[in-house]
Design a protein around this motif. Structure first.
Motif, mmCIF file in Angstrom:
data_model
loop_
_atom_site.group_PDB
_atom_site.id
_atom_site.type_symbol
_atom_site.label_atom_id
_atom_site.label_comp_id
_atom_site.label_asym_id
_atom_site.label_seq_id
_atom_site.Cartn_x
_atom_site.Cartn_y
_atom_site.Cartn_z
ATOM 1 N N ARG A 85 0.721 -1.103 -0.017
ATOM 2 C CA ARG A 85 -0.003 -0.072 -0.093
ATOM 3 C C ARG A 85 0.754 1.273 -0.110
ATOM 4 N NH1 ARG A 85 -2.640 -0.383 5.515
ATOM 5 N NH2 ARG A 85 -0.730 -1.247 5.898
ATOM 6 N N GLN A 86 0.445 2.140 -0.898
ATOM 7 C CA GLN A 86 1.068 3.442 -1.041
ATOM 8 C C GLN A 86 2.649 3.484 -0.564
ATOM 9 O OE1 GLN A 86 -1.768 6.294 0.279
ATOM 10 N NE2 GLN A 86 -0.268 7.869 0.721
ATOM 11 N N ASN A 87 3.296 2.697 -1.687
ATOM 12 C CA ASN A 87 4.941 2.515 -1.211
ATOM 13 C C ASN A 87 5.571 3.887 -1.643
ATOM 14 O OD1 ASN A 87 3.890 -0.056 -1.932
ATOM 15 N ND2 ASN A 87 5.767 -0.439 -0.472
ATOM 16 N N CYS A 88 5.769 4.807 -0.615
ATOM 17 C CA CYS A 88 6.543 6.003 -0.730
ATOM 18 C C CYS A 88 7.835 6.359 -1.024
ATOM 19 C CB CYS A 88 5.769 7.077 0.344
ATOM 20 S SG CYS A 88 6.108 8.879 -0.191
ATOM 21 N N ALA A 89 8.810 6.317 0.058
ATOM 22 C CA ALA A 89 10.289 6.357 0.069
ATOM 23 C C ALA A 89 10.688 4.921 0.373
ATOM 24 C CB ALA A 89 10.705 7.382 0.608
ATOM 25 N N SER A 105 11.263 -0.958 1.221
ATOM 26 C CA SER A 105 10.106 -0.106 0.489
ATOM 27 C C SER A 105 9.251 0.252 1.594
ATOM 28 C CB SER A 105 9.522 -0.977 -0.506
ATOM 29 O OG SER A 105 8.476 -0.247 -1.223
ATOM 30 N N CYS A 106 8.955 1.376 1.814
ATOM 31 C CA CYS A 106 7.978 1.756 3.078
ATOM 32 C C CYS A 106 6.876 2.212 2.918
ATOM 33 C CB CYS A 106 8.953 3.088 3.503
ATOM 34 S SG CYS A 106 10.548 2.685 4.552
ATOM 35 N N GLU A 107 5.768 1.686 3.324
ATOM 36 C CA GLU A 107 4.199 1.965 3.267
ATOM 37 C C GLU A 107 3.769 3.404 3.992
ATOM 38 O OE1 GLU A 107 1.721 -1.900 2.367
ATOM 39 O OE2 GLU A 107 2.173 -1.565 4.614
ATOM 40 N N GLU A 108 3.541 4.286 3.154
ATOM 41 C CA GLU A 108 3.098 5.499 3.816
ATOM 42 C C GLU A 108 1.555 5.531 4.183
ATOM 43 O OE1 GLU A 108 2.882 10.133 3.054
ATOM 44 O OE2 GLU A 108 3.267 8.773 1.502
ATOM 45 N N VAL A 109 1.239 4.737 4.978
ATOM 46 C CA VAL A 109 -0.251 4.686 5.449
ATOM 47 C C VAL A 109 -0.182 4.290 6.923
ATOM 48 C CG1 VAL A 109 -0.816 3.635 3.361
ATOM 49 C CG2 VAL A 109 -0.169 1.986 5.110
ATOM 50 N N SER A 110 -1.162 4.660 7.759
ATOM 51 C CA SER A 110 -1.240 4.199 9.084
ATOM 52 C C SER A 110 -1.011 2.652 9.294
ATOM 53 C CB SER A 110 -2.647 4.482 9.727
ATOM 54 O OG SER A 110 -2.777 4.358 11.033
ATOM 55 N N LEU A 111 -0.108 2.484 10.273
ATOM 56 C CA LEU A 111 0.272 1.313 10.773
ATOM 57 C C LEU A 111 1.008 0.672 9.408
ATOM 58 C CD1 LEU A 111 -2.720 -0.029 13.091
ATOM 59 C CD2 LEU A 111 -0.490 0.926 13.474
ATOM 60 N N GLY A 112 1.467 1.261 8.671
ATOM 61 C CA GLY A 112 2.281 0.874 7.694
ATOM 62 C C GLY A 112 3.510 -0.287 7.920
ATOM 63 N N PHE A 119 4.116 2.173 11.432
ATOM 64 C CA PHE A 119 3.561 3.463 11.664
ATOM 65 C C PHE A 119 3.621 4.125 10.194
ATOM 66 C CE2 PHE A 119 8.036 3.086 12.641
ATOM 67 C CZ PHE A 119 8.725 3.962 11.643
ATOM 68 N N LYS A 120 3.284 5.317 9.956
ATOM 69 C CA LYS A 120 3.283 5.737 8.309
ATOM 70 C C LYS A 120 4.793 6.045 7.880
ATOM 71 C CE LYS A 120 -0.212 8.544 7.160
ATOM 72 N NZ LYS A 120 -1.006 9.886 7.065
ATOM 73 N N HIS A 121 5.380 5.049 7.523
ATOM 74 C CA HIS A 121 6.716 4.956 7.044
ATOM 75 C C HIS A 121 6.793 6.142 5.983
ATOM 76 C CE1 HIS A 121 8.528 1.898 9.700
ATOM 77 N NE2 HIS A 121 7.525 1.281 9.637
ATOM 78 N N GLU A 122 8.116 6.657 5.974
ATOM 79 C CA GLU A 122 8.273 7.299 4.642
ATOM 80 C C GLU A 122 9.710 6.824 4.147
ATOM 81 O OE1 GLU A 122 8.002 9.854 1.828
ATOM 82 O OE2 GLU A 122 6.563 9.797 3.318
ATOM 83 N N ALA A 123 10.913 7.103 4.778
ATOM 84 C CA ALA A 123 12.297 6.980 4.217
ATOM 85 C C ALA A 123 13.038 6.274 5.223
ATOM 86 C CB ALA A 123 12.887 8.146 3.764
ATOM 87 N N ALA A 124 14.176 5.526 4.855
ATOM 88 C CA ALA A 124 14.954 4.913 5.748
ATOM 89 C C ALA A 124 16.335 5.103 5.011
ATOM 90 C CB ALA A 124 14.543 3.024 5.531
ATOM 91 N N ALA A 125 17.391 5.120 5.968
ATOM 92 C CA ALA A 125 18.697 5.330 5.648
ATOM 93 C C ALA A 125 19.594 4.371 6.672
ATOM 94 C CB ALA A 125 19.369 6.619 5.688
ATOM 95 N N TYR A 144 18.072 4.211 10.045
ATOM 96 C CA TYR A 144 17.151 5.430 10.417
ATOM 97 C C TYR A 144 15.795 5.324 9.619
ATOM 98 C CZ TYR A 144 21.656 6.591 12.331
ATOM 99 O OH TYR A 144 22.945 6.542 13.346
ATOM 100 N N LEU A 145 14.686 5.924 10.313
ATOM 101 C CA LEU A 145 13.498 5.559 9.532
ATOM 102 C C LEU A 145 12.759 7.268 9.742
ATOM 103 C CD1 LEU A 145 12.427 2.190 11.067
ATOM 104 C CD2 LEU A 145 13.036 2.860 8.686
ATOM 105 N N THR A 146 11.964 7.722 8.817
ATOM 106 C CA THR A 146 11.140 8.884 9.041
ATOM 107 C C THR A 146 9.683 8.511 8.978
ATOM 108 O OG1 THR A 146 11.146 9.315 6.550
ATOM 109 C CG2 THR A 146 13.010 10.517 8.110
ATOM 110 N N GLU A 147 8.915 9.544 9.664
ATOM 111 C CA GLU A 147 7.386 9.201 9.958
ATOM 112 C C GLU A 147 6.576 10.253 9.336
ATOM 113 O OE1 GLU A 147 4.228 7.746 13.316
ATOM 114 O OE2 GLU A 147 6.108 8.907 13.828
ATOM 115 N N ASP A 148 6.024 10.185 8.199
ATOM 116 C CA ASP A 148 5.217 11.223 7.522
ATOM 117 C C ASP A 148 3.733 11.471 8.249
ATOM 118 O OD1 ASP A 148 4.184 13.176 6.048
ATOM 119 O OD2 ASP A 148 4.140 11.817 4.195
ATOM 120 N N GLU A 149 3.859 12.198 9.488
ATOM 121 C CA GLU A 149 2.980 12.532 10.379
ATOM 122 C C GLU A 149 3.230 14.106 10.768
ATOM 123 O OE1 GLU A 149 -0.116 11.086 11.091
ATOM 124 O OE2 GLU A 149 0.086 8.855 10.845
#
Length: 386
Positions: free
Chosen positions: A128-132, A143-150, A172-178, A187-192
């Motif tokens: 679902r909604q694979n963003c970054a 590959s991170c899902e940018e959805v609630s409880l992704g 969580f609403k995952h965005e990017a990873a490094a 490292y992980l970001t959260e798009d909220e």
């Protein structure tokens, strides 16, 4: 190499405006990047693809959503988003997410040693909604899902192994990873709008099946020191991961993330900032803030995906804005590197360099149509500095 080697006074004439007073000890930290003349010079007129580039650079279209990738039988996905490049022995591969929900997933394009497209294929489906996402040192794509409880899915860019869902990396609403190979963490970001910044500590480096999810703990200022705390319930239900740890720092819309040289940079789109974590001394500061630009308009707005070059330059893509990728140099100068004309209803996604550093790949997620079915994936080639 540290990007910031010279300590300079705050650009607004006082520490409190930039640093919140938390790190002021008589010597100022480097100010956030300011507009200036970039290393590649001014942008030229739009080329045949509608891209304004500096002298010496050229662009080509690699793929269009809903159309067969040239030289292959594979139909490119809608809404191309985060991406990365991989060496494959005979050339390289560019991986791209698909930010649609449902179906999402990710695809790959394979290139020969001369840059000719030789193949394209699916590497992740039915998500679902694979963003970054992010590249691992063992050459997989997160590959991170940018959805609630992704979830985070670990995928194989070479198309051999099946993708694996990595539950231990949190929901969580995952965005990017490094990936940080020195500290052996991701490292992980959260798009909220009140998102957090996380790191995942695998039980065994190179194996993401188990480990500990931690969240950054710091004050409310724009600079200071930080620590890490374990997230008690990475599953995020019924209590979200971002609200489980008292004192964890809130970030307004986490987006791209990039690691290099004991430093991790990440972006927040809600306030148009690029944050910098200095991992050797556990401090953080602003690498860019559009509200702190002095004398003129900010060159970078809609701050989104980020990547880096071997030169130490950061390349930051805009979600909207005026559809630019801007470069932030190690001297803290920010300038446009390219601009896409005629696509104001889109966003730039997935910037990633080829392994030899001579080609930059990225997408316009919605192209000229403004629809997810109108995505265009590009390559820019030229004299990038080493």
């Amino acid at each position: 190499m540290e990007r910031r080697t010279v300590l300079r006074a705050a650009v607004l004439g006082g520490s409190s405006a930039v640093f919140g007073g938390t790190l002021w000890r008589g010597a100022a930290y480097a100010a956030p990047a300011q507009p200036g003349t970039g290393p590649y010079g001014a942008l030229g007129s739009p080329d045949a693809n509608g891209i304004r580039l500096p002298s010496g650079f050229t662009s080509r279209i690699i793929a269009r959503s809903g159309q067969t990738v040239s030289g292959t039988s594979y139909t490119w996905h809608n809404a191309p988003d985060g991406g990365a490049c991989y060496t494959n022995g005979s050339g390289w591969i560019y991986v791209s997410n698909s930010e649609i929900n449902p179906s999402g997933g990710a695809s790959a394009v394979k290139f020969s040693s001369t840059g000719t497209v030789t193949g394209a294929y699916r590497i992740l489906s039915n998500t679902r909604q694979n963003c970054a996402g992010g590249k691992t040192p063992w050459n997989t794509w997160l590959s991170c899902e940018e959805v609630s409880l992704g979830y985070v899915y670990e995928t194989d860019p070479f198309g051999v192994n099946a993708a694996v869902r990595r539950d231990a990396m949190g929901r969580f609403k995952h965005e990017a990873a490094a990936a940080d190979p020195v500290r052996q963490v991701i490292y992980l970001t959260e798009d909220e709008s009140n998102g957090r910044f996380y790191r995942f500590v695998p039980a065994t480096w190179g194996n993401l099946s188990s480990g500990t999810l931690q969240v950054l703990v710091a004050g409310s200022a724009t600079s200071g020191s930080f620590t890490w705390a374990n997230v008690p319930d990475p599953d995020g239900s019924p209590t979200s991961t971002r609200t489980q740890v008292s004192g964890s720092k809130s970030f307004n819309g986490g987006e791209g993330c990039h690691y290099a040289d004991d430093t991790v940079w990440f972006t927040t789109k809600g306030d148009n900032r690029v944050w910098q974590l200095n991992l050797t001394n556990n401090t953080y500061e602003l690498a860019y803030d559009d509200s702190l630009v002095v004398g003129g308009s900010a060159p970078l707005t809609g701050v989104d995906n980020i990547t880096g070059a071997s030169s130490g330059d950061l390349f930051v893509a805009e979600d909207g804005g005026n559809m630019e990728i801007c470069v932030i140099t190690p001297d803290d100068v920010i300038a446009p590197f390219l601009r896409i004309d005629g696509q104001s209803g889109s966003e730039i996604t997935g910037p990633a360099f080829s392994p030899d550093g001579t080609r930059l790949y990225f997408s316009s997620q919605r192209g000229t149509s403004g629809s997810s079915s109108g995505g265009i994936t590009y390559e820019v080639r030229g004299p990038f500095r080493a």
